[in-house]
Design a protein around this motif. Structure first.
Motif, mmCIF file in Angstrom:
data_model
loop_
_atom_site.group_PDB
_atom_site.id
_atom_site.type_symbol
_atom_site.label_atom_id
_atom_site.label_comp_id
_atom_site.label_asym_id
_atom_site.label_seq_id
_atom_site.Cartn_x
_atom_site.Cartn_y
_atom_site.Cartn_z
ATOM 1 N N PHE A 1 21.716 65.025 2.964
ATOM 2 C CA PHE A 1 21.231 63.847 3.676
ATOM 3 C C PHE A 1 20.613 64.247 5.012
ATOM 4 O O PHE A 1 19.512 63.797 5.364
ATOM 5 C CB PHE A 1 22.378 62.852 3.885
ATOM 6 C CG PHE A 1 21.962 61.604 4.610
ATOM 7 C CD1 PHE A 1 21.407 60.543 3.905
ATOM 8 C CD2 PHE A 1 22.121 61.488 5.981
ATOM 9 C CE1 PHE A 1 21.014 59.381 4.563
ATOM 10 C CE2 PHE A 1 21.731 60.333 6.638
ATOM 11 C CZ PHE A 1 21.177 59.286 5.928
ATOM 12 N N GLU A 2 21.304 65.102 5.741
ATOM 13 C CA GLU A 2 20.796 65.550 7.042
ATOM 14 C C GLU A 2 19.488 66.320 6.881
ATOM 15 O O GLU A 2 18.538 66.108 7.645
ATOM 16 C CB GLU A 2 21.851 66.396 7.761
ATOM 17 C CG GLU A 2 23.044 65.581 8.211
ATOM 18 C CD GLU A 2 24.219 66.421 8.670
ATOM 19 O OE1 GLU A 2 24.138 67.670 8.654
ATOM 20 O OE2 GLU A 2 25.249 65.825 9.058
ATOM 21 N N GLN B 1 17.279 66.085 4.408
ATOM 22 C CA GLN B 1 16.220 65.163 3.992
ATOM 23 C C GLN B 1 15.775 64.276 5.157
ATOM 24 O O GLN B 1 14.588 63.929 5.260
ATOM 25 C CB GLN B 1 16.681 64.305 2.809
ATOM 26 C CG GLN B 1 16.862 65.081 1.519
ATOM 27 C CD GLN B 1 15.570 65.704 1.024
ATOM 28 O OE1 GLN B 1 14.498 65.126 1.122
ATOM 29 N NE2 GLN B 1 15.679 66.898 0.482
ATOM 30 N N THR B 2 16.699 63.911 6.031
ATOM 31 C CA THR B 2 16.348 63.108 7.198
ATOM 32 C C THR B 2 15.433 63.904 8.131
ATOM 33 O O THR B 2 14.438 63.378 8.635
ATOM 34 C CB THR B 2 17.616 62.644 7.943
ATOM 35 O OG1 THR B 2 18.423 61.884 7.028
ATOM 36 C CG2 THR B 2 17.294 61.789 9.149
ATOM 37 N N THR C 1 11.480 63.058 9.039
ATOM 38 C CA THR C 1 10.980 63.024 10.413
ATOM 39 C C THR C 1 9.751 63.918 10.557
ATOM 40 O O THR C 1 8.754 63.520 11.161
ATOM 41 C CB THR C 1 12.083 63.473 11.404
ATOM 42 O OG1 THR C 1 13.200 62.597 11.261
ATOM 43 C CG2 THR C 1 11.596 63.457 12.835
ATOM 44 N N THR D 1 10.919 61.642 -0.415
ATOM 45 C CA THR D 1 11.997 61.968 0.517
ATOM 46 C C THR D 1 12.843 60.734 0.817
ATOM 47 O O THR D 1 14.072 60.811 0.845
ATOM 48 C CB THR D 1 11.427 62.569 1.819
ATOM 49 O OG1 THR D 1 10.644 63.725 1.484
ATOM 50 C CG2 THR D 1 12.533 62.980 2.772
ATOM 51 N N ARG D 2 12.188 59.594 1.002
ATOM 52 C CA ARG D 2 12.938 58.350 1.232
ATOM 53 C C ARG D 2 13.814 58.007 0.030
ATOM 54 O O ARG D 2 14.952 57.559 0.185
ATOM 55 C CB ARG D 2 11.982 57.197 1.540
ATOM 56 C CG ARG D 2 11.452 57.255 2.934
ATOM 57 C CD ARG D 2 10.605 56.052 3.277
ATOM 58 N NE ARG D 2 10.220 56.116 4.681
ATOM 59 C CZ ARG D 2 9.061 55.720 5.138
ATOM 60 N NH1 ARG D 2 8.163 55.187 4.339
ATOM 61 N NH2 ARG D 2 8.796 55.811 6.425
ATOM 62 N N ILE E 1 16.838 60.232 0.070
ATOM 63 C CA ILE E 1 17.787 59.787 1.091
ATOM 64 C C ILE E 1 18.565 58.567 0.594
ATOM 65 O O ILE E 1 19.785 58.484 0.759
ATOM 66 C CB ILE E 1 17.060 59.483 2.422
ATOM 67 C CG1 ILE E 1 16.603 60.794 3.065
ATOM 68 C CG2 ILE E 1 17.957 58.691 3.379
ATOM 69 C CD1 ILE E 1 15.691 60.615 4.267
ATOM 70 N N SER F 1 22.554 58.602 0.118
ATOM 71 C CA SER F 1 23.385 57.672 0.882
ATOM 72 C C SER F 1 24.152 56.734 -0.046
ATOM 73 O O SER F 1 25.295 56.374 0.237
ATOM 74 C CB SER F 1 22.558 56.882 1.908
ATOM 75 O OG SER F 1 21.592 56.084 1.281
#
Length: 105
Positions: free
Chosen positions: A24-25, A27-28, A32, A54-55, A58, A62
């Motif tokens: 998750f980190e 991909q975030t 960005t 990518t969204r 995520i 999540s």
């Protein structure tokens, strides 16, 4: 008292939670970077596809983390059957068992 099977299952879930959190980190960070303006209009379509993928990743990660926290991880959202661990090892964000996933399409 926990049995060896319970502690093995808990360790697998703990390891999975760690892996999903790290994914998750990552991909975030990727999202960005992708959303930063590159200034190259020729790459806009590719950039847009990468951002969408990518969204989605995520959201899937999540969702899996939320199901882990709520104690619903590994339970099919359609029929409430257990999703086999083998499937979850291959597809950790799986929300449905194979029969129900096939009905989704």
């Amino acid at each position: 008292m926990t049995t060896p099977t319970q502690s093995s299952e808990q360790k697998w879930l703990d390891d999975l939670r760690t892996t999903l959190t790290n994914d998750f980190e990552a991909q975030t960070v990727r999202l960005t970077q992708l959303t930063a303006d590159t200034g190259d209009p020729g790459e806009a379509h590719t950039q847009s596809a990468l951002i969408a993928a990518t969204r989605q990743s995520i959201e899937q990660i999540s969702g899996a983390l939320r199901r882990l926290a709520e104690g619903r991880y590994g339970i099919c959202e359609r029929c409430s059957a257990a999703i086999p661990r083998e499937r979850l090892e291959v597809l950790p964000h799986a929300r449905f068992c194979v029969p129900c996933q096939q009905k989704q399409h």
